[in-house]
Design a protein around this motif. Structure first.
Motif, PDB file in Angstrom:
ATOM      1  N   VAL A 177       1.016  -1.099   0.300  1.00  0.00           N
ATOM      2  CA  VAL A 177       0.009   0.024  -0.052  1.00  0.00           C
ATOM      3  C   VAL A 177       1.091   0.998  -0.257  1.00  0.00           C
ATOM      4  O   VAL A 177       0.672   2.029  -0.661  1.00  0.00           O
ATOM      5  CB  VAL A 177      -1.384  -0.446   0.882  1.00  0.00           C
ATOM      6  CG1 VAL A 177      -1.124   1.143   1.360  1.00  0.00           C
ATOM      7  CG2 VAL A 177      -2.094  -1.320   1.204  1.00  0.00           C
ATOM      8  N   CYS A 178       1.390   1.800   0.880  1.00  0.00           N
ATOM      9  CA  CYS A 178       2.744   2.345   0.805  1.00  0.00           C
ATOM     10  C   CYS A 178       3.803   2.102   1.886  1.00  0.00           C
ATOM     11  O   CYS A 178       3.756   1.225   1.726  1.00  0.00           O
ATOM     12  CB  CYS A 178       2.094   3.381   1.587  1.00  0.00           C
ATOM     13  SG  CYS A 178       1.192   3.466   2.932  1.00  0.00           S
ATOM     14  N   ARG A 179       4.995   2.910   1.229  1.00  0.00           N
ATOM     15  CA  ARG A 179       6.269   2.777   2.169  1.00  0.00           C
ATOM     16  C   ARG A 179       6.413   2.615   3.760  1.00  0.00           C
ATOM     17  O   ARG A 179       6.477   2.139   4.203  1.00  0.00           O
ATOM     18  CB  ARG A 179       7.333   3.463   1.825  1.00  0.00           C
ATOM     19  CG  ARG A 179       8.579   3.311   2.419  1.00  0.00           C
ATOM     20  CD  ARG A 179       9.458   4.630   1.546  1.00  0.00           C
ATOM     21  NE  ARG A 179       8.953   5.984   2.642  1.00  0.00           N
ATOM     22  CZ  ARG A 179       9.492   6.076   3.822  1.00  0.00           C
ATOM     23  NH1 ARG A 179      10.092   5.320   4.474  1.00  0.00           N
ATOM     24  NH2 ARG A 179       9.462   7.331   4.378  1.00  0.00           N
ATOM     25  N   GLN A 180       5.312   3.574   4.492  1.00  0.00           N
ATOM     26  CA  GLN A 180       4.720   3.046   5.922  1.00  0.00           C
ATOM     27  C   GLN A 180       4.631   2.419   6.351  1.00  0.00           C
ATOM     28  O   GLN A 180       5.008   1.608   7.154  1.00  0.00           O
ATOM     29  CB  GLN A 180       4.222   4.045   6.236  1.00  0.00           C
ATOM     30  CG  GLN A 180       5.317   5.779   5.845  1.00  0.00           C
ATOM     31  CD  GLN A 180       4.913   6.160   4.884  1.00  0.00           C
ATOM     32  OE1 GLN A 180       4.625   5.288   3.756  1.00  0.00           O
ATOM     33  NE2 GLN A 180       5.510   7.794   4.256  1.00  0.00           N
ATOM     34  N   TRP A 181       4.131   1.501   5.256  1.00  0.00           N
ATOM     35  CA  TRP A 181       3.518   0.476   5.545  1.00  0.00           C
ATOM     36  C   TRP A 181       3.986  -0.910   5.597  1.00  0.00           C
ATOM     37  O   TRP A 181       3.927  -2.133   6.436  1.00  0.00           O
ATOM     38  CB  TRP A 181       1.770   0.449   4.916  1.00  0.00           C
ATOM     39  CG  TRP A 181       0.886   0.582   5.351  1.00  0.00           C
ATOM     40  CD1 TRP A 181       0.335   1.862   6.520  1.00  0.00           C
ATOM     41  CD2 TRP A 181      -0.619  -0.097   5.096  1.00  0.00           C
ATOM     42  NE1 TRP A 181      -1.157   2.428   6.610  1.00  0.00           N
ATOM     43  CE2 TRP A 181      -1.581   1.033   5.957  1.00  0.00           C
ATOM     44  CE3 TRP A 181      -1.351  -0.652   4.575  1.00  0.00           C
ATOM     45  CZ2 TRP A 181      -2.847   1.260   6.338  1.00  0.00           C
ATOM     46  CZ3 TRP A 181      -3.114  -1.132   4.532  1.00  0.00           C
ATOM     47  CH2 TRP A 181      -3.998   0.227   5.088  1.00  0.00           C
ATOM     48  N   ARG A 182       4.840  -0.991   4.999  1.00  0.00           N
ATOM     49  CA  ARG A 182       5.801  -2.014   4.742  1.00  0.00           C
ATOM     50  C   ARG A 182       6.936  -2.042   5.735  1.00  0.00           C
ATOM     51  O   ARG A 182       7.146  -2.865   5.874  1.00  0.00           O
ATOM     52  CB  ARG A 182       6.506  -2.047   3.144  1.00  0.00           C
ATOM     53  CG  ARG A 182       7.613  -2.656   3.003  1.00  0.00           C
ATOM     54  CD  ARG A 182       7.892  -2.881   0.908  1.00  0.00           C
ATOM     55  NE  ARG A 182       8.437  -1.639   0.587  1.00  0.00           N
ATOM     56  CZ  ARG A 182       8.617  -0.795  -0.307  1.00  0.00           C
ATOM     57  NH1 ARG A 182       6.852  -0.235  -0.412  1.00  0.00           N
ATOM     58  NH2 ARG A 182       8.855   0.342  -0.276  1.00  0.00           N
ATOM     59  N   VAL A 183       7.391  -0.760   6.091  1.00  0.00           N
ATOM     60  CA  VAL A 183       8.059  -0.444   7.349  1.00  0.00           C
ATOM     61  C   VAL A 183       7.361  -0.605   8.196  1.00  0.00           C
ATOM     62  O   VAL A 183       8.250  -1.422   9.273  1.00  0.00           O
ATOM     63  CB  VAL A 183       8.634   0.889   7.052  1.00  0.00           C
ATOM     64  CG1 VAL A 183       9.886   0.815   8.416  1.00  0.00           C
ATOM     65  CG2 VAL A 183       9.511   0.984   5.779  1.00  0.00           C
ATOM     66  N   GLY A 184       6.090  -0.893   8.737  1.00  0.00           N
ATOM     67  CA  GLY A 184       5.502  -1.051   9.848  1.00  0.00           C
ATOM     68  C   GLY A 184       5.153  -2.248  10.369  1.00  0.00           C
ATOM     69  O   GLY A 184       5.279  -3.030  11.582  1.00  0.00           O
ATOM     70  N   VAL A 185       5.551  -3.026   9.232  1.00  0.00           N
ATOM     71  CA  VAL A 185       4.654  -4.527   9.845  1.00  0.00           C
ATOM     72  C   VAL A 185       6.069  -5.389   9.460  1.00  0.00           C
ATOM     73  O   VAL A 185       6.037  -6.733   9.717  1.00  0.00           O
ATOM     74  CB  VAL A 185       4.092  -4.976   8.290  1.00  0.00           C
ATOM     75  CG1 VAL A 185       2.900  -4.296   8.636  1.00  0.00           C
ATOM     76  CG2 VAL A 185       5.142  -4.877   7.246  1.00  0.00           C
ATOM     77  N   GLN A 186       7.311  -4.728   9.317  1.00  0.00           N
ATOM     78  CA  GLN A 186       8.711  -5.218   9.937  1.00  0.00           C
ATOM     79  C   GLN A 186       9.084  -5.370  11.850  1.00  0.00           C
ATOM     80  O   GLN A 186       8.783  -4.793  11.948  1.00  0.00           O
ATOM     81  CB  GLN A 186       9.647  -4.825   9.075  1.00  0.00           C
ATOM     82  CG  GLN A 186       9.544  -4.889   7.531  1.00  0.00           C
ATOM     83  CD  GLN A 186      10.539  -4.338   6.616  1.00  0.00           C
ATOM     84  OE1 GLN A 186      11.559  -3.466   6.780  1.00  0.00           O
ATOM     85  NE2 GLN A 186      10.535  -4.516   4.755  1.00  0.00           N
ATOM     86  N   GLY A 187       9.876  -6.560  11.054  1.00  0.00           N
ATOM     87  CA  GLY A 187      10.595  -6.538  12.854  1.00  0.00           C
ATOM     88  C   GLY A 187       9.823  -7.715  13.992  1.00  0.00           C
ATOM     89  O   GLY A 187       9.064  -8.299  13.375  1.00  0.00           O
TER      90      GLY A 187
END
Length: 458
Positions: free
Chosen positions: A90-100
């Protein structure tokens, strides 16, 4: 069950037809598939492909500020990898947010890799999702690219021999490669067709079969011509462990077992089609139509890996074995929860119109000599997936609403007829992905490419 899977067993209700690939699709070469990388879309890893500036700006919205913990909750309700990829794209923020490490998810549902590197995900209700074409890296783009195995997120592919105009090399493979469908990393093992003879490292070895009859002859660093049928890997290439590649080849009607790591390759002729699997550090070879199981111990020297001991470890036959009644069998192996299982399909003896009679599953007792057999009737909620690239076990019980104790069969032999789901709980069978797989049933046998199960780890 439909005509492809036999009709003598009990049945579930007919599965609704798959919504995609209702007609036979046009045949695309892998090179064309590779050129589609610049088209808009979403890759399996959730990385969006090229978008316009307006599309990128539209993605920066209030939704981009959704908290990572909420995204993690949403992901837990998405067992299909394609759905998880759509969320991440959906967007870069979501892609980063679900990592870790905070988002520990159950592994996504298995993916069926179809000919020409088309993918279809298993859905929560047991049906197959619409087919998606996955571009292959340009390093391995070639016509008639075949998938012959998988391990976690890695696929094993093979390209035709460059000498295929020669009748002898018509069905031979030229190069084998490992490709990660998420990172798109490519690893190229030694070239298969006409491997260069290495006299300094050449080795011939003869081993007596323990608990069996006869001898097995191995050659290392010789010249080989292969037509790969199944390839298994002992460990993921990116795991940091030293991995071994084992393969069965059927070239010009000769079944052979190959083993290589780095630049060393060993071959041995096998009597008929086989299934292979790594288990507890050994390589197991199963004669699929004879219920003969061999354990191969491996050793490593300065030339690489080589088989050091071969033992026939299964001599007991199940009760009411079809050979005693004039029938036929097809056998597979799978590693499930630390155990090695034997899956046997029983057929009538009519070669041209065989009907499936029964499916049996046995746990092998590796602590006895020879191995003992214990029939089992449950996978404790797990599922087994059987295909030409090897058998996989999957913890279906980790996903709410996903039915367990099932075996999913797709064609894995030169006469494809098995495409059904078998229930361990009551022995009932129903068709599986009949519309999805029918698109290539009428292809000539020399062009037939069997589907392979891919089980991503996350």
């Amino acid at each position: 069950m439909d005509s492809g899977g036999g009709s003598s067993g009990k049945q579930f209700n007919e599965m609704p037809p798959c919504s995609s690939d209702q007609e036979s699709p046009p045949r695309w070469s892998a090179a064309v598939m590779g050129s589609s990388c610049d088209r808009p879309g979403v890759m399996l890893d959730g990385m969006p492909q090229t978008k316009s500036r307006s599309e990128s700006d539209a993605g920066v919205s209030l939704w981009a500020g959704l908290q990572p913990d909420i995204l993690g909750v949403v992901l837990r309700f998405l067992p299909c990898l394609a759905d998880r990829a759509r969320l991440r794209s959906v967007c870069r923020q979501w892609r980063v947010g679900v990592q870790g490490p905070v988002h520990v998810l159950s592994p996504p549902l298995p993916i069926l890799v179809l000919p020409e590197f088309k993918f279809s995900s298993l859905s929560k209700n047991g049906e197959m999702m619409p087919v998606r074409r996955v571009p292959v890296p340009k390093e391995v783009a070639a016509d008639d690219l075949r998938c012959v195995g998988s391990f976690d997120g890695w696929l094993v592919g093979a390209t035709p021999s460059k000498k295929r105009n020669d009748k002898y090399y018509r069905d031979a493979d030229g190069e084998c490669f490992l490709v990660n469908v998420f990172s798109r990393k490519v690893i190229c093992p030694p070239q298969l067709s006409s491997m260069r003879y290495n006299f300094s490292a050449h080795l011939r070895k003869t081993l007596r079969i323990i608990n069996g009859f006869g001898e097995i002859h191995f050659c290392a660093n010789d010249m080989y011509t292969m037509s790969l049928h199944q390839v298994v890997i002992s460990a993921a290439p990116d795991s940091g462990s030293k991995y071994i590649v084992a393969a069965s080849s059927n070239h010009q009607g000769f079944e052979q077992l190959f083993l290589w790591q780095r630049h060393v390759c060993s071959g041995v002729e096998i009597d008929g089609p086989i299934d292979i699997a790594f288990y507890q550090g050994n390589l197991y070879v199963l004669l699929r139509h004879k219920t003969r199981l061999f354990s191969c111990e491996l050793e490593e020297d300065d030339r690489g890996f080589m088989v050091s001991r071969v033992e026939r470890c299964l001599t007991e036959l199940p009760r009411d074995h079809p050979y005693q009644q004039g029938g036929a069998i097809s056998c597979n192996m799978v590693v499930w929860r630390g155990e090695l299982l034997l899956i046997i399909r029983h057929y009538t003896d009519n070669f041209h119109n065989r009907q499936l009679l029964e499916v049996q599953v046995f746990a092998l007792n590796v602590d006895t000599n020879p191995y003992g057999l214990t029939e089992i009737h449950s996978f404790s909620g797990d599922c087994i997936f059987v295909g030409s690239g090897g058998c996989k076990s999957f913890p279906a019980s980790l996903h709410d609403g996903v039915e367990g104790d099932l075996i999913y069969f797709v064609p894995d032999d030169w006469k494809p007829r098995d495409r059904f789901v078998y229930s361990m709980r009551d022995g009932r069978m129903r068709p599986f992905a009949a519309q999805l797989l029918a698109c290539y049933f009428d292809m000539p046998e020399e062009n037939l490419d069997f589907p392979v199960w891919l089980l991503p780890s996350q």
